[in-house]
Every structure is written in structure tokens, then in C-alpha cells.
Write a protein that holds these residues in place. Structure first.
Motif, mmCIF file in Angstrom:
data_model
loop_
_atom_site.group_PDB
_atom_site.id
_atom_site.type_symbol
_atom_site.label_atom_id
_atom_site.label_comp_id
_atom_site.label_asym_id
_atom_site.label_seq_id
_atom_site.Cartn_x
_atom_site.Cartn_y
_atom_site.Cartn_z
ATOM 1 N N SER A 293 2.500 -6.225 2.040
ATOM 2 C CA SER A 293 3.039 -7.012 0.931
ATOM 3 C C SER A 293 4.528 -6.779 0.747
ATOM 4 C CB SER A 293 2.287 -6.672 -0.359
ATOM 5 O OG SER A 293 0.905 -6.951 -0.237
ATOM 6 N N VAL A 294 4.946 -5.517 0.848
ATOM 7 C CA VAL A 294 6.368 -5.193 0.710
ATOM 8 C C VAL A 294 7.159 -5.847 1.830
ATOM 9 C CG1 VAL A 294 8.054 -3.322 0.799
ATOM 10 C CG2 VAL A 294 5.983 -3.064 -0.574
ATOM 11 N N ALA A 295 6.622 -5.814 3.052
ATOM 12 C CA ALA A 295 7.303 -6.437 4.189
ATOM 13 C C ALA A 295 7.455 -7.943 3.995
ATOM 14 C CB ALA A 295 6.534 -6.147 5.475
ATOM 15 N N ASN A 296 6.516 -8.546 3.248
ATOM 16 C CA ASN A 296 6.584 -9.986 2.980
ATOM 17 C C ASN A 296 7.500 -10.326 1.804
ATOM 18 O OD1 ASN A 296 4.837 -10.647 5.066
ATOM 19 N ND2 ASN A 296 3.010 -10.521 3.766
ATOM 20 N N GLY A 297 8.081 -9.309 1.195
ATOM 21 C CA GLY A 297 9.034 -9.543 0.119
ATOM 22 C C GLY A 297 8.466 -9.557 -1.278
ATOM 23 N N ALA A 298 7.213 -9.141 -1.449
ATOM 24 C CA ALA A 298 6.598 -9.156 -2.774
ATOM 25 C C ALA A 298 7.022 -7.937 -3.593
ATOM 26 C CB ALA A 298 5.076 -9.195 -2.657
ATOM 27 N N ARG A 299 7.269 -8.162 -4.866
ATOM 28 C CA ARG A 299 7.528 -7.058 -5.790
ATOM 29 C C ARG A 299 6.178 -6.518 -6.265
ATOM 30 N NH1 ARG A 299 9.820 -7.515 -12.011
ATOM 31 N NH2 ARG A 299 10.003 -5.259 -12.420
ATOM 32 N N ILE A 300 5.991 -5.204 -6.217
ATOM 33 C CA ILE A 300 4.708 -4.607 -6.578
ATOM 34 C C ILE A 300 4.907 -3.646 -7.742
ATOM 35 C CG2 ILE A 300 2.725 -3.272 -5.782
ATOM 36 C CD1 ILE A 300 3.327 -4.186 -2.981
ATOM 37 N N ARG A 301 4.080 -3.841 -8.770
ATOM 38 C CA ARG A 301 4.100 -2.945 -9.919
ATOM 39 C C ARG A 301 2.688 -2.413 -10.155
ATOM 40 N NH1 ARG A 301 6.555 -5.934 -14.893
ATOM 41 N NH2 ARG A 301 5.913 -7.859 -13.866
ATOM 42 N N ALA A 302 2.591 -1.117 -10.406
ATOM 43 C CA ALA A 302 1.295 -0.479 -10.622
ATOM 44 C C ALA A 302 1.325 0.296 -11.932
ATOM 45 C CB ALA A 302 0.958 0.452 -9.464
ATOM 46 N N LEU A 303 0.309 0.071 -12.748
ATOM 47 C CA LEU A 303 0.212 0.715 -14.053
ATOM 48 C C LEU A 303 -1.043 1.570 -14.079
ATOM 49 C CD1 LEU A 303 1.704 0.814 -16.755
ATOM 50 C CD2 LEU A 303 0.342 -1.147 -17.502
ATOM 51 N N TYR A 304 -0.859 2.892 -14.258
ATOM 52 C CA TYR A 304 -1.968 3.843 -14.237
ATOM 53 C C TYR A 304 -2.138 4.509 -15.598
ATOM 54 C CZ TYR A 304 -2.633 3.682 -9.186
ATOM 55 O OH TYR A 304 -2.926 3.276 -7.907
ATOM 56 N N ALA A 305 -3.348 4.999 -15.857
ATOM 57 C CA ALA A 305 -3.588 5.804 -17.047
ATOM 58 C C ALA A 305 -2.898 7.153 -16.877
ATOM 59 C CB ALA A 305 -5.087 6.001 -17.258
ATOM 60 N N GLN A 306 -2.332 7.668 -17.945
ATOM 61 C CA GLN A 306 -1.594 8.926 -17.853
ATOM 62 C C GLN A 306 -2.466 10.076 -17.372
ATOM 63 O OE1 GLN A 306 0.060 9.199 -21.775
ATOM 64 N NE2 GLN A 306 1.845 7.978 -21.270
ATOM 65 N N ILE A 307 -3.739 10.063 -17.738
ATOM 66 C CA ILE A 307 -4.631 11.136 -17.322
ATOM 67 C C ILE A 307 -4.783 11.175 -15.806
ATOM 68 C CG2 ILE A 307 -6.719 9.728 -17.487
ATOM 69 C CD1 ILE A 307 -6.326 13.438 -18.510
ATOM 70 N N SER A 308 -4.505 10.033 -15.137
ATOM 71 C CA SER A 308 -4.638 9.978 -13.680
ATOM 72 C C SER A 308 -3.619 10.871 -12.978
ATOM 73 C CB SER A 308 -4.477 8.539 -13.181
ATOM 74 O OG SER A 308 -5.465 7.699 -13.741
ATOM 75 N N LEU B 242 8.075 3.320 -0.774
ATOM 76 C CA LEU B 242 8.023 1.954 -0.247
ATOM 77 C C LEU B 242 8.691 0.946 -1.187
ATOM 78 C CD1 LEU B 242 4.341 1.800 1.092
ATOM 79 C CD2 LEU B 242 6.433 1.902 2.454
ATOM 80 N N GLY B 243 9.030 1.392 -2.384
ATOM 81 C CA GLY B 243 9.640 0.487 -3.344
ATOM 82 C C GLY B 243 8.703 0.015 -4.433
ATOM 83 N N VAL B 244 7.481 0.542 -4.467
ATOM 84 C CA VAL B 244 6.529 0.167 -5.511
ATOM 85 C C VAL B 244 6.970 0.788 -6.839
ATOM 86 C CG1 VAL B 244 4.134 0.329 -6.287
ATOM 87 C CG2 VAL B 244 4.643 0.001 -3.857
ATOM 88 N N GLU B 245 6.928 -0.011 -7.896
ATOM 89 C CA GLU B 245 7.266 0.479 -9.231
ATOM 90 C C GLU B 245 5.995 0.981 -9.909
ATOM 91 O OE1 GLU B 245 9.787 -2.419 -11.378
ATOM 92 O OE2 GLU B 245 9.814 -3.494 -9.461
ATOM 93 N N VAL B 246 6.040 2.206 -10.416
ATOM 94 C CA VAL B 246 4.863 2.812 -11.022
ATOM 95 C C VAL B 246 5.191 3.266 -12.442
ATOM 96 C CG1 VAL B 246 3.118 4.621 -10.846
ATOM 97 C CG2 VAL B 246 4.071 3.601 -8.770
ATOM 98 N N ARG B 247 4.298 2.931 -13.369
ATOM 99 C CA ARG B 247 4.403 3.433 -14.732
ATOM 100 C C ARG B 247 3.030 3.907 -15.198
ATOM 101 N NH1 ARG B 247 8.481 -0.599 -18.140
ATOM 102 N NH2 ARG B 247 10.307 -0.333 -16.773
ATOM 103 N N VAL B 248 3.040 4.679 -16.283
ATOM 104 C CA VAL B 248 1.785 5.205 -16.821
ATOM 105 C C VAL B 248 1.707 4.880 -18.307
ATOM 106 C CG1 VAL B 248 1.509 7.043 -15.128
ATOM 107 C CG2 VAL B 248 2.904 7.444 -17.159
ATOM 108 N N THR B 249 0.477 4.766 -18.788
ATOM 109 C CA THR B 249 0.240 4.428 -20.181
ATOM 110 C C THR B 249 -0.981 5.196 -20.667
ATOM 111 O OG1 THR B 249 -0.009 2.556 -21.703
ATOM 112 C CG2 THR B 249 -1.241 2.450 -19.651
ATOM 113 N N CYS C 271 1.990 -4.622 -21.573
ATOM 114 C CA CYS C 271 1.583 -3.244 -21.269
ATOM 115 C C CYS C 271 2.666 -2.523 -20.458
ATOM 116 C CB CYS C 271 0.262 -3.241 -20.502
ATOM 117 S SG CYS C 271 -1.155 -3.839 -21.451
ATOM 118 N N TRP C 272 3.283 -3.250 -19.551
ATOM 119 C CA TRP C 272 4.324 -2.649 -18.707
ATOM 120 C C TRP C 272 5.538 -2.250 -19.543
ATOM 121 C CZ3 TRP C 272 4.533 -0.984 -13.792
ATOM 122 C CH2 TRP C 272 5.792 -0.748 -13.226
ATOM 123 N N MET C 273 5.927 -3.101 -20.474
ATOM 124 C CA MET C 273 7.103 -2.810 -21.298
ATOM 125 C C MET C 273 6.894 -1.583 -22.174
ATOM 126 S SD MET C 273 8.713 -6.471 -22.509
ATOM 127 C CE MET C 273 7.207 -7.029 -23.284
#
Length: 305
Positions: free
Chosen positions: A140-155, A171-178, A225-227
Motif C-alpha cells: 500500500s505504501v509503495a502504491n502511494g497510500a497514506r496509512i493511519r493506525a489507531l490502537y488502544a493504549q493498553i495495546s 515505513l511511514g505509517v502514522e500511529v496514534r493511541v487512544t 477519534c484520530w484528532m
């Protein structure tokens, strides 16, 4: 008719026309607006032509206006039809069809060109499943897609997640926790979504939904949720995988109820001085301004799960 103002009978007499021919000529001339039926005299040809052209313009304008209206209505209703069809497309993947679901996710990851959004609650991750996801991410990254992943903080307490989080970010994936992730969800280019079929049961299968309108609503929820989520480094004592002791957890739970140091000490069978020290350490780690705030913030961060 040969002369201007000459009547039909006069013209017929000069041309020596038979009665049947005269009637046929009269009908034809009236139909062409070249004969005044009351006086049976010729009408000015230039005036007839001007009037005919004017009527033609009106007819043409009317036809054009009607065409525009019909085109607008057709576009409006055909567009609604397409949206309804897109929003109605639902596909269920039961637990027994995990392999088919995995193939479908791989296809969508490869086809995505703009954006992939992931919402990931705590789960029993394995290295194999995470490696499989990493391989899809690379495509997906090679195809130019922006990837965002949102995980639980306990993870973040899971060693594998901490390891792969670093690899994803390389790889450029954006990761946040909530603090809370209610369900698992994947969104592809805001057009296709894969949702956990039952938020309370990870093993209940998944549902695929296609359609611009429906998925855009889900994407709007994800954006919110991301914000409000945090960078992993901003979560106290979580990104490095450090965990709380049972004694610390017990203190935090009691703090969240508003209990005083003396009451906490009695409950845990320790001295009040020990509790005061623990409360101070925990409040500092949580950035809390009060004892109660420390307990609430710990619950939000998933420290008490």
C-alpha cells in the motif's frame, strides 16, 4: 398567385384550373399560411417567413429548455440510484471464512491509492498475523497510500505491538493511541469498510460495506477519534512497555473512588507513608494535579484494565 393582392378565384380563372384543383390549391395555401381564408387573397410571403422563423425559434428554445430540465432530473435521480446501490452493498464473512476475508483485505490494500485507516482494539496478536499485515502495508505504501493506525493504549503493553509499531513507522505509517477502541475497522479510500461483525466478539466474523455515503460517515467518526488520540510517546510509561505493579494498580483504583491515604493504607495493609509516596510517584507519572485526577487519568489510559 401571380399578382400581389390577387384573389384565389381570379388566379384560378387566369390559370384555367379545374374546381378540384382549386380546392386542393386552397387547402395547401392555407396550410402554408400563404392564403388568407377570409378574403382568399395572397399573404405577404416575407411576413409569413418572418413569423414562421419566429415560431421556430420559440419551438427550438422550448425544446432546448425541456432537454436541459430532463437532463438535470435524470442526473439527479440516476445519481441517487447509484448512491443507493453503492450504500446497499454488504458482504458477510463468517468466522469459518477467515482465509477469504484475508484475501479480500489483501485485494483492497493493493487497490487503495489514497488512504487506509485502521481502528484496532486489543486482540490476541501473533507474529504471523502481524507479519502478514506488514507485507500488505508495504504494498500500500509503495502504491502511494497514506496509512493511519489507531490502537488502544493498553495495546502498548504488548511486546509484539511495540516491536511492529516501530517497523510500521519506519515505513511511514502514522500511529496514534487512544484510551478506548470500541471495535475493529478498516477503511479503504473512504469507499469500502470492513467492520467487526460484533463489537463484543472478535470471533464473530466481519462485514464488508461498499458505498461512498455510508463509508464517508464512518471515516468522519474515525477522523474525530484520530484528532483526540495521542502520539505513543505522549502516553506516560506506556511506549516503553513498562507496567504497573499490583500494588500501584490497587492504589490507582482507590484514588479514582476518592479514597484518602489512610483508607487506602488500611485496605492494602501498608503504612500511610507508603501510600503517600506511591500517590506522589503515580501523580507525577500521570501529570495529574490532584489525587482524583490521577485515578481518572489512569483509567482513561487503560492502566487499570
Amino acid at each position: 398567385m401571380r399578382g400581389r393582392g390577387e384573389s384565389l378565384p381570379e388566379a384560378a380563372q387566369g390559370l384555367e384550373l379545374a374546381a378540384t384543383e382549386i380546392e386542393r390549391a386552397r387547402a395547401q395555401l392555407v396550410r402554408l399560411n400563404l392564403l388568407d381564408p377570409d378574403t382568399e387573397t395572397a399573404v405577404d410571403v416575407a411576413a409569413v417567413l418572418a413569423r414562421t422563423l419566429q415560431n421556430s425559434h420559440r419551438t427550438l428554445d422550448s425544446l432546448v429548455e425541456q432537454h436541459v430540465r430532463m437532463a438535470a432530473l435524470a442526473h439527479r435521480y440516476l445519481d441517487l440510484s447509484r448512491q443507493a446501490e453503492g450504500g446497499a452493498h454488504v458482504e458477510f464473512f463468517p468466522r469459518s471464512e477467515r482465509a477469504r476475508l484475508s484475501r479480500r483485505i489483501s485485494e483492497l490494500a493493493e487497490l487503495a491509492r489514497n488512504e487506509i485507516l485502521g481502528l484496532q482494539p486489543p486482540a490476541d496478536w501473533t507474529r504471523e498475523s502481524l507479519e502478514e499485515g506488514l507485507a500488505r502495508t508495504k504494498v500500500s505504501v509503495a502504491n502511494g497510500a497514506r496509512i493511519r493506525a489507531l490502537y488502544a493504549q493498553i495495546s502498548l503493553a504488548h511486546p509484539l505491538i511495540r516491536e511492529f509499531m516501530g517497523r510500521w513507522r519506519e515505513l511511514g505509517v502514522e500511529v496514534r493511541v487512544t484510551p478506548v477502541v470500541p471495535t475493529r475497522m478498516l477503511l479503504y479510500d473512504r469507499r469500502t469498510a470492513i467492520l467487526q461483525a460484533d463489537p463484543d466478539d472478535l470471533e464473530a466474523g466481519a462485514v464488508l460495506i461498499s458505498g461512498l455515503s455510508a463509508v464517508r460517515s464512518m471515516a468522519a467518526i474515525y477522523d474525530y477519534c484520530w484528532m483526540t488520540a495521542s502520539e505513543p510517546e505522549d502516553v506516560p510509561r506506556s511506549a516503553d512497555g513498562s507496567t504497573l505493579t499490583e500494588q500501584q494498580r490497587a492504589v490507582l483504583r482507590l484514588l479514582a473512588t476518592g479514597a484518602k491515604d489512610s483508607a487506602i493504607a488500611r485496605s492494602l495493609g501498608v503504612s500511610t507513608r507508603t501510600v503517600t509516596r506511591l500517590v506522589g510517584e503515580l501523580s507525577t507519572a500521570l501529570g495529574a494535579d490532584s489525587r482524583f485526577q490521577a485515578g481518572v487519568r489512569a483509567a482513561r489510559l487503560g492502566w487499570l484494565d
